[in-house]
Design an enzyme around this catalytic site. Structure first.
Site, mmCIF file in Angstrom:
data_model
loop_
_atom_site.group_PDB
_atom_site.id
_atom_site.type_symbol
_atom_site.label_atom_id
_atom_site.label_comp_id
_atom_site.label_asym_id
_atom_site.label_seq_id
_atom_site.Cartn_x
_atom_site.Cartn_y
_atom_site.Cartn_z
ATOM 1 N N LYS A 1 0.838 -1.208 0.000
ATOM 2 C CA LYS A 1 0.000 0.000 0.000
ATOM 3 C C LYS A 1 0.868 1.251 0.000
ATOM 4 O O LYS A 1 0.623 2.182 -0.751
ATOM 5 C CB LYS A 1 -0.874 0.077 1.253
ATOM 6 C CG LYS A 1 -1.825 -1.052 1.464
ATOM 7 C CD LYS A 1 -2.704 -0.793 2.684
ATOM 8 C CE LYS A 1 -1.948 -0.688 3.997
ATOM 9 N NZ LYS A 1 -1.328 -1.922 4.483
ATOM 10 N N ARG B 1 -8.750 1.008 9.787
ATOM 11 C CA ARG B 1 -8.277 -0.345 10.077
ATOM 12 C C ARG B 1 -9.218 -1.112 10.977
ATOM 13 O O ARG B 1 -8.971 -2.277 11.265
ATOM 14 C CB ARG B 1 -6.931 -0.246 10.781
ATOM 15 C CG ARG B 1 -5.735 -0.550 9.880
ATOM 16 C CD ARG B 1 -4.518 -0.246 10.704
ATOM 17 N NE ARG B 1 -3.352 -1.012 10.465
ATOM 18 C CZ ARG B 1 -2.283 -0.542 9.825
ATOM 19 N NH1 ARG B 1 -2.307 0.621 9.236
ATOM 20 N NH2 ARG B 1 -1.195 -1.260 9.754
ATOM 21 N N ARG C 1 12.076 -6.497 4.432
ATOM 22 C CA ARG C 1 12.006 -5.065 4.122
ATOM 23 C C ARG C 1 13.085 -4.250 4.839
ATOM 24 O O ARG C 1 13.341 -4.423 6.023
ATOM 25 C CB ARG C 1 10.618 -4.556 4.532
ATOM 26 C CG ARG C 1 10.402 -3.089 4.305
ATOM 27 C CD ARG C 1 8.958 -2.751 4.208
ATOM 28 N NE ARG C 1 8.252 -2.897 5.479
ATOM 29 C CZ ARG C 1 6.951 -2.659 5.632
ATOM 30 N NH1 ARG C 1 6.229 -2.297 4.604
ATOM 31 N NH2 ARG C 1 6.386 -2.816 6.795
ATOM 32 N N ARG D 1 12.368 -1.781 10.256
ATOM 33 C CA ARG D 1 11.375 -1.385 11.244
ATOM 34 C C ARG D 1 11.350 -2.377 12.398
ATOM 35 O O ARG D 1 11.459 -3.578 12.191
ATOM 36 C CB ARG D 1 10.000 -1.332 10.586
ATOM 37 C CG ARG D 1 9.759 -0.064 9.823
ATOM 38 C CD ARG D 1 8.500 -0.111 9.017
ATOM 39 N NE ARG D 1 7.336 -0.626 9.725
ATOM 40 C CZ ARG D 1 6.102 -0.526 9.275
ATOM 41 N NH1 ARG D 1 5.863 0.075 8.119
ATOM 42 N NH2 ARG D 1 5.090 -1.030 9.943
ATOM 43 N N ARG E 1 0.783 -8.695 13.580
ATOM 44 C CA ARG E 1 0.201 -7.696 12.669
ATOM 45 C C ARG E 1 -0.720 -8.351 11.644
ATOM 46 O O ARG E 1 -1.767 -7.811 11.302
ATOM 47 C CB ARG E 1 1.318 -6.899 11.982
ATOM 48 C CG ARG E 1 2.011 -5.946 12.969
ATOM 49 C CD ARG E 1 3.342 -5.466 12.460
ATOM 50 N NE ARG E 1 3.214 -4.642 11.285
ATOM 51 C CZ ARG E 1 4.160 -4.530 10.349
ATOM 52 N NH1 ARG E 1 5.296 -5.193 10.463
ATOM 53 N NH2 ARG E 1 3.970 -3.750 9.321
HETATM 54 P P1 AMP Z 1 1.786 0.520 9.128
HETATM 55 O O1 AMP Z 1 3.015 1.281 8.786
HETATM 56 O O2 AMP Z 1 0.576 0.962 8.367
HETATM 57 O O3 AMP Z 1 1.970 -0.974 9.076
HETATM 58 O O4 AMP Z 1 1.463 0.866 10.671
HETATM 59 C C1 AMP Z 1 2.373 0.578 11.713
HETATM 60 C C2 AMP Z 1 1.667 0.572 13.054
HETATM 61 O O5 AMP Z 1 1.081 1.858 13.312
HETATM 62 C C3 AMP Z 1 0.524 -0.411 13.196
HETATM 63 O O6 AMP Z 1 0.957 -1.720 13.514
HETATM 64 C C4 AMP Z 1 -0.272 0.236 14.316
HETATM 65 O O7 AMP Z 1 0.330 0.010 15.579
HETATM 66 C C5 AMP Z 1 -0.151 1.712 13.999
HETATM 67 N N1 AMP Z 1 -1.239 2.151 13.086
HETATM 68 C C6 AMP Z 1 -1.129 2.569 11.805
HETATM 69 N N2 AMP Z 1 -2.319 2.893 11.277
HETATM 70 C C7 AMP Z 1 -3.229 2.667 12.271
HETATM 71 C C8 AMP Z 1 -4.645 2.799 12.362
HETATM 72 N N3 AMP Z 1 -5.384 3.210 11.317
HETATM 73 N N4 AMP Z 1 -5.235 2.470 13.540
HETATM 74 C C9 AMP Z 1 -4.529 2.064 14.604
HETATM 75 N N5 AMP Z 1 -3.192 1.900 14.585
HETATM 76 C C10 AMP Z 1 -2.536 2.201 13.427
#
Ligand code: AMP
Length: 214
Positions: A15, A90, A128, A162, A173
Site C-alpha cells: 500500500k 483499520r 524489508r 522497522r 500484525r
Molecule cells: P503501518 O506502517 O501501516 O503498518 O502501521 C504501523 C503501526 O502503526 C501499526 O501496527 C499500528 O500500531 C499503527 N497504526 C497505523 N495505522 C493505524 C490505524 N489506522 N489504527 C490504529 N493503529 C494504526
C-alpha cells in the site's frame, strides 16, 4: 467530487509503495497513519511512549487517538481536494468515523484492496529495509540494494529495519489485519465502493492497474 482513496491491504501488501507512486505521479497527497505514528513516537511525551509501546507489540493504536490525528492531517491545505489514506481505516469503528469525516469534507470514499497471498507477505515484511534519509524501500529477497546494506542513492547511509518487521511482530500484525481490518472489505463491497488490484508481481504493473481505477 473529490475522493478519499482508501487503500486496504495486509501489512506488506505494498500500500505504501503504491500510495507513494500515486502521490509522486498524480500529485494526490498520501496520508499514512503508520508514518505519522512513527513520527509522533520520536517525541518525548507520555503519549509518544504509549504509541511506541503499542506499535512495538504489533497491535493497533486506539481509534480515538487515530481519528484525532487523521482529522488534523486532513484539515490541512494540501488535503482540500482528493487524498489517499494508506493504513486507515483499520477497524469497523474507524470506518464509521471516516464516513462522518467524508461527509463533513464533502468527499466520496473509494476503497481499493491490494491483494497479496499470506505466504508472500511474511517474506516481504521480514525482508524489508529502508533508507532513513530518503525513505526508499528495499527488500533483501526481491529488491536488494546494489551494495551491501546501504542505500543506492545515499551510499553513506546504512539501511534500517522497522522494529515491527521481525517474524514474531509480523505474525501479530497479520492476525490483527485478519481479525479487525479484513471485515472492512465486505463493508465497502456491500456499498459498491470496493475495487481490487492484484498486489503480486512488478510494482509498475500493479501501479498501472491501480491508476486505471482512480
Ligand atoms: P503501518 O506502517 O501501516 O503498518 O502501521 C504501523 C503501526 O502503526 C501499526 O501496527 C499500528 O500500531 C499503527 N497504526 C497505523 N495505522 C493505524 C490505524 N489506522 N489504527 C490504529 N493503529 C494504526
Amino acid at each position: 467530487m473529490s475522493k478519499i482513496i482508501v487503500l486496504i491491504g495486509a501489512p506488506g501488501a505494498g500500500k505504501g509503495t503504491q500510495a507513494r507512486l500515486l502521490s509522486e505521479r498524480r500529485g494526490i497527497p498520501q496520508i499514512s497513519t503508520g508514518d505519522m505514528f512513527r513520527e509522533m513516537k520520536k517525541s518525548d511525551t507520555p503519549l509518544a511512549r504509549e504509541i511506541q509501546e503499542i506499535m512495538a507489540s504489533g497491535k493497533l493504536i486506539t481509534d480515538e487517538i487515530t481519528l484525532e490525528m487523521v482529522k488534523e492531517r486532513t484539515s490541512r491545505d494540501d488535503a482540500k481536494g482528493s487524498y489517499i489514506l494508506d493504513g486507515y481505516p483499520r477497524t469497523a469503528v474507524q470506518a464509521e468515523q471516516l464516513e462522518v469525516l467524508a461527509k463533513e469534507q464533502g468527499k466520496e470514499i473509494q476503497a481499493v484492496e491490494v491483494d497479496v497471498p499470506k505466504v508472500e507477505l511474511m517474506k516481504r515484511l521480514t525482508g524489508r529495509r529502508s533508507c532513513p534519509v530518503c525513505g526508499e524501500i528495499y527488500n533483501i529477497y526481491s529488491k536488494p540494494p546494489k551494495n551491501g546494506n546501504v542505500c543506492d542513492l545515499h551510499p553513506d547511509t546504512e539501511l534500517g529495519q522497522r522494529a515491527d518487521d521481525n517474524e514474531e511482530k509480523v505474525k501479530v500484525r497479520l492476525e490483527t489485519y485478519d481479525e479487525l481490518t479484513k471485515p472492512l472489505l465486505d463493508y465497502y463491497e456491500s456499498s459498491g465502493r470496493l475495487q481490487k488490484v492484484d498486489g503480486t508481481g512488478e510494482v509498475e504493473a500493479i501501479y498501472e492497474e491501480l491508476e486505471k481505477l482512480i
